[in-house]
Motif scaffolding. Structure first.
Motif, PDB file in Angstrom:
ATOM      1  N   ASN A 197       0.816  -1.210   0.000  1.00  0.00           N
ATOM      2  CA  ASN A 197       0.000   0.000   0.000  1.00  0.00           C
ATOM      3  C   ASN A 197       0.854   1.266   0.000  1.00  0.00           C
ATOM      4  O   ASN A 197       0.329   2.373   0.110  1.00  0.00           O
ATOM      5  CB  ASN A 197      -0.913   0.012   1.230  1.00  0.00           C
ATOM      6  CG  ASN A 197      -2.001  -1.043   1.145  1.00  0.00           C
ATOM      7  OD1 ASN A 197      -2.484  -1.350   0.058  1.00  0.00           O
ATOM      8  ND2 ASN A 197      -2.370  -1.609   2.288  1.00  0.00           N
ATOM      9  N   LEU A 198       2.151   1.107  -0.103  1.00  0.00           N
ATOM     10  CA  LEU A 198       3.048   2.252  -0.122  1.00  0.00           C
ATOM     11  C   LEU A 198       2.974   2.941  -1.478  1.00  0.00           C
ATOM     12  O   LEU A 198       2.595   2.343  -2.489  1.00  0.00           O
ATOM     13  CB  LEU A 198       4.489   1.802   0.160  1.00  0.00           C
ATOM     14  CG  LEU A 198       4.711   1.080   1.500  1.00  0.00           C
ATOM     15  CD1 LEU A 198       6.160   0.648   1.634  1.00  0.00           C
ATOM     16  CD2 LEU A 198       4.304   1.981   2.656  1.00  0.00           C
ATOM     17  N   ALA A 199       3.304   4.208  -1.488  1.00  0.00           N
ATOM     18  CA  ALA A 199       3.218   4.994  -2.717  1.00  0.00           C
ATOM     19  C   ALA A 199       4.458   5.863  -2.860  1.00  0.00           C
ATOM     20  O   ALA A 199       5.221   6.072  -1.915  1.00  0.00           O
ATOM     21  CB  ALA A 199       1.966   5.867  -2.709  1.00  0.00           C
ATOM     22  N   VAL A 200       4.637   6.385  -4.064  1.00  0.00           N
ATOM     23  CA  VAL A 200       5.745   7.290  -4.349  1.00  0.00           C
ATOM     24  C   VAL A 200       5.243   8.353  -5.317  1.00  0.00           C
ATOM     25  O   VAL A 200       4.458   8.058  -6.224  1.00  0.00           O
ATOM     26  CB  VAL A 200       6.945   6.514  -4.935  1.00  0.00           C
ATOM     27  CG1 VAL A 200       6.577   5.814  -6.217  1.00  0.00           C
ATOM     28  CG2 VAL A 200       8.134   7.454  -5.168  1.00  0.00           C
ATOM     29  N   GLU A 201       5.641   9.611  -5.097  1.00  0.00           N
ATOM     30  CA  GLU A 201       5.218  10.652  -6.044  1.00  0.00           C
ATOM     31  C   GLU A 201       6.085  10.574  -7.292  1.00  0.00           C
ATOM     32  O   GLU A 201       7.280  10.283  -7.228  1.00  0.00           O
ATOM     33  CB  GLU A 201       5.258  12.039  -5.394  1.00  0.00           C
ATOM     34  CG  GLU A 201       6.554  12.427  -4.702  1.00  0.00           C
ATOM     35  CD  GLU A 201       7.507  13.099  -5.646  1.00  0.00           C
ATOM     36  OE1 GLU A 201       7.112  13.401  -6.794  1.00  0.00           O
ATOM     37  OE2 GLU A 201       8.658  13.311  -5.241  1.00  0.00           O
ATOM     38  N   SER A 202       5.481  10.837  -8.450  1.00  0.00           N
ATOM     39  CA  SER A 202       6.128  10.584  -9.738  1.00  0.00           C
ATOM     40  C   SER A 202       7.296  11.512 -10.031  1.00  0.00           C
ATOM     41  O   SER A 202       8.070  11.246 -10.954  1.00  0.00           O
ATOM     42  CB  SER A 202       5.096  10.697 -10.866  1.00  0.00           C
ATOM     43  OG  SER A 202       4.049   9.773 -10.661  1.00  0.00           O
ATOM     44  N   GLY A 203       7.427  12.588  -9.259  1.00  0.00           N
ATOM     45  CA  GLY A 203       8.576  13.470  -9.450  1.00  0.00           C
ATOM     46  C   GLY A 203       9.891  12.803  -9.132  1.00  0.00           C
ATOM     47  O   GLY A 203      10.956  13.332  -9.456  1.00  0.00           O
ATOM     48  N   ILE A 204       9.833  11.615  -8.516  1.00  0.00           N
ATOM     49  CA  ILE A 204      11.053  10.893  -8.190  1.00  0.00           C
ATOM     50  C   ILE A 204      11.857  10.557  -9.444  1.00  0.00           C
ATOM     51  O   ILE A 204      13.092  10.519  -9.414  1.00  0.00           O
ATOM     52  CB  ILE A 204      10.719   9.601  -7.415  1.00  0.00           C
ATOM     53  CG1 ILE A 204      11.986   8.861  -7.001  1.00  0.00           C
ATOM     54  CG2 ILE A 204       9.823   8.697  -8.217  1.00  0.00           C
ATOM     55  CD1 ILE A 204      11.715   7.593  -6.201  1.00  0.00           C
ATOM     56  N   PHE A 205      11.175  10.336 -10.566  1.00  0.00           N
ATOM     57  CA  PHE A 205      11.870   9.875 -11.763  1.00  0.00           C
ATOM     58  C   PHE A 205      12.762  10.958 -12.375  1.00  0.00           C
ATOM     59  O   PHE A 205      13.946  10.716 -12.624  1.00  0.00           O
ATOM     60  CB  PHE A 205      10.860   9.315 -12.765  1.00  0.00           C
ATOM     61  CG  PHE A 205      10.028   8.196 -12.182  1.00  0.00           C
ATOM     62  CD1 PHE A 205      10.616   7.002 -11.784  1.00  0.00           C
ATOM     63  CD2 PHE A 205       8.667   8.340 -11.997  1.00  0.00           C
ATOM     64  CE1 PHE A 205       9.853   5.976 -11.226  1.00  0.00           C
ATOM     65  CE2 PHE A 205       7.900   7.326 -11.441  1.00  0.00           C
ATOM     66  CZ  PHE A 205       8.496   6.137 -11.054  1.00  0.00           C
ATOM     67  N   PRO A 206      12.249  12.176 -12.635  1.00  0.00           N
ATOM     68  CA  PRO A 206      13.163  13.220 -13.095  1.00  0.00           C
ATOM     69  C   PRO A 206      14.167  13.626 -12.014  1.00  0.00           C
ATOM     70  O   PRO A 206      15.292  14.025 -12.330  1.00  0.00           O
ATOM     71  CB  PRO A 206      12.244  14.385 -13.476  1.00  0.00           C
ATOM     72  CG  PRO A 206      10.961  14.125 -12.774  1.00  0.00           C
ATOM     73  CD  PRO A 206      10.847  12.642 -12.685  1.00  0.00           C
ATOM     74  N   PHE A 207      13.768  13.504 -10.722  1.00  0.00           N
ATOM     75  CA  PHE A 207      14.703  13.885  -9.667  1.00  0.00           C
ATOM     76  C   PHE A 207      15.887  12.928  -9.622  1.00  0.00           C
ATOM     77  O   PHE A 207      17.010  13.339  -9.323  1.00  0.00           O
ATOM     78  CB  PHE A 207      14.008  13.928  -8.311  1.00  0.00           C
ATOM     79  CG  PHE A 207      14.793  14.681  -7.281  1.00  0.00           C
ATOM     80  CD1 PHE A 207      14.682  16.060  -7.182  1.00  0.00           C
ATOM     81  CD2 PHE A 207      15.669  14.023  -6.433  1.00  0.00           C
ATOM     82  CE1 PHE A 207      15.420  16.763  -6.255  1.00  0.00           C
ATOM     83  CE2 PHE A 207      16.407  14.718  -5.496  1.00  0.00           C
ATOM     84  CZ  PHE A 207      16.292  16.091  -5.403  1.00  0.00           C
ATOM     85  N   LEU A 208      15.665  11.649  -9.911  1.00  0.00           N
ATOM     86  CA  LEU A 208      16.777  10.706 -10.003  1.00  0.00           C
ATOM     87  C   LEU A 208      17.765  11.146 -11.075  1.00  0.00           C
ATOM     88  O   LEU A 208      18.981  11.029 -10.903  1.00  0.00           O
ATOM     89  CB  LEU A 208      16.251   9.306 -10.313  1.00  0.00           C
ATOM     90  CG  LEU A 208      15.737   8.477  -9.137  1.00  0.00           C
ATOM     91  CD1 LEU A 208      15.099   7.195  -9.650  1.00  0.00           C
ATOM     92  CD2 LEU A 208      16.857   8.163  -8.164  1.00  0.00           C
ATOM     93  N   LEU A 209      17.233  11.658 -12.171  1.00  0.00           N
ATOM     94  CA  LEU A 209      18.115  12.141 -13.233  1.00  0.00           C
ATOM     95  C   LEU A 209      18.878  13.380 -12.784  1.00  0.00           C
ATOM     96  O   LEU A 209      20.029  13.582 -13.177  1.00  0.00           O
ATOM     97  CB  LEU A 209      17.302  12.443 -14.498  1.00  0.00           C
ATOM     98  CG  LEU A 209      16.697  11.223 -15.196  1.00  0.00           C
ATOM     99  CD1 LEU A 209      15.911  11.655 -16.432  1.00  0.00           C
ATOM    100  CD2 LEU A 209      17.791  10.233 -15.591  1.00  0.00           C
ATOM    101  N   LEU A 210      18.257  14.238 -11.955  1.00  0.00           N
ATOM    102  CA  LEU A 210      18.973  15.394 -11.419  1.00  0.00           C
ATOM    103  C   LEU A 210      20.164  14.941 -10.577  1.00  0.00           C
ATOM    104  O   LEU A 210      21.249  15.533 -10.633  1.00  0.00           O
ATOM    105  CB  LEU A 210      18.033  16.258 -10.578  1.00  0.00           C
ATOM    106  CG  LEU A 210      16.951  17.034 -11.320  1.00  0.00           C
ATOM    107  CD1 LEU A 210      16.062  17.782 -10.328  1.00  0.00           C
ATOM    108  CD2 LEU A 210      17.566  18.017 -12.308  1.00  0.00           C
ATOM    109  N   VAL A 211      19.969  13.909  -9.774  1.00  0.00           N
ATOM    110  CA  VAL A 211      21.059  13.374  -8.956  1.00  0.00           C
ATOM    111  C   VAL A 211      22.163  12.812  -9.847  1.00  0.00           C
ATOM    112  O   VAL A 211      23.351  13.064  -9.616  1.00  0.00           O
ATOM    113  CB  VAL A 211      20.523  12.289  -8.004  1.00  0.00           C
ATOM    114  CG1 VAL A 211      21.659  11.563  -7.299  1.00  0.00           C
ATOM    115  CG2 VAL A 211      19.581  12.903  -6.979  1.00  0.00           C
ATOM    116  N   VAL A 212      21.767  12.064 -10.867  1.00  0.00           N
ATOM    117  CA  VAL A 212      22.752  11.481 -11.783  1.00  0.00           C
ATOM    118  C   VAL A 212      23.543  12.572 -12.490  1.00  0.00           C
ATOM    119  O   VAL A 212      24.781  12.507 -12.601  1.00  0.00           O
ATOM    120  CB  VAL A 212      22.043  10.566 -12.807  1.00  0.00           C
ATOM    121  CG1 VAL A 212      23.003  10.154 -13.916  1.00  0.00           C
ATOM    122  CG2 VAL A 212      21.473   9.341 -12.111  1.00  0.00           C
ATOM    123  N   ILE A 213      22.849  13.592 -12.972  1.00  0.00           N
ATOM    124  CA  ILE A 213      23.526  14.669 -13.699  1.00  0.00           C
ATOM    125  C   ILE A 213      24.473  15.438 -12.788  1.00  0.00           C
ATOM    126  O   ILE A 213      25.613  15.746 -13.168  1.00  0.00           O
ATOM    127  CB  ILE A 213      22.492  15.627 -14.333  1.00  0.00           C
ATOM    128  CG1 ILE A 213      21.690  14.899 -15.409  1.00  0.00           C
ATOM    129  CG2 ILE A 213      23.184  16.846 -14.938  1.00  0.00           C
ATOM    130  CD1 ILE A 213      20.494  15.680 -15.917  1.00  0.00           C
TER     131      ILE A 213
END
Length: 237
Positions: free
Chosen positions: A50-66
């Motif tokens: 029942n856990l959830a994650v907000e979808s902004g995590i996906f572009p934010f992962l790319l910010l971390v990578v960059i």
């Protein structure tokens, strides 16, 4: 006495040289800062829990990578500078959004029942986005600067090896994104609905993705930037 033609202005003016990899990754970085705020509205369920994650995590992962890629290739100071300048596209987008929402819709949209439903959905979603966007900068600047600091502090023997780069990227991303989740979820959604499941899901998802996915994205990002930097420069027109 013969007079020679003055040299064209383009030939005498200084040129600014910028590595192509730095240029491309900076453009991508600016786009992801805006997209992260837009996508954060939708929460994605982490099946079968029942856990959830907000979808902004996906572009934010790319910010971390960059940011880690820029730190690795161009230095910590350059990566920090890009993070601070990332506020510019975020600020411009934050100003344009309420302006567009306040401007009157066209008569064609207002007279068409289907278009009117689309307009109502658009406004309902984006009027809730400003709180998300106000929470974003606080978590954004804290977590990304923390990511760069940890990534840089872990430099040492074997840092240029692929394994060393992957470990540094995973550890820095996992720690910084856990901090980001607590700050962002609390500021963006507290009081709107119970946030505990979302916060736990966000932290777990970011840590797991940081350990599983981010190391490969960072090594790929470093290789891509080096490939771009090695491309021969094209003469100016």
């Amino acid at each position: 006495m013969d007079q020679t033609d003055p040299a064209p202005a383009a030939a005498t003016s200084p040129t600014v040289s910028m590595p192509l990899g730095l240029f491309v990754f900076t453009l991508l970085y600016g786009g992801m800062t805006v997209l992260a705020g837009v996508l954060a509205f939708k929460q994605v369920q982490l099946w079968p829990t029942n856990l959830a994650v907000e979808s902004g995590i996906f572009p934010f992962l790319l910010l971390v990578v960059i940011s880690s890629t820029l730190s690795q290739l161009y230095g910590r100071a350059m990566a920090q500078r890009i993070v601070w300048w990332g506020f510019l596209p975020l600020g411009v987008a934050s100003a344009l959004l309420p302006l567009v929402l306040l401007l009157p819709a066209s008569l064609e949209m207002l007279s068409n029942p289907e278009r009117l439903k689309d307009l109502a959905a658009f406004e309902r979603v984006h009027w809730t986005t400003p709180r998300v966007w106000m929470a974003g900068p606080a978590s954004y600047i804290t977590s990304l600067l923390l990511n760069i600091w940890i990534f840089d502090r872990l430099r040492g023997a074997g840092e240029e090896s692929t394994l060393g780069l992957m470990v540094r990227g995973a550890v820095a991303s996992a720690l910084s994104q856990a901090v980001d989740s607590v700050i962002f979820i609390t500021l963006a959604f507290y009081g709107l609905f119970p946030i505990m499941n979302l916060m736990i899901g966000q932290v777990l998802a970011k840590v797991v993705l940081s350990l599983v996915l981010v190391p490969f994205l960072i090594t790929g990002g470093v290789q891509a930037a080096r490939w771009l930097d090695a491309r021969p420069a094209k003469p100016a027109l």
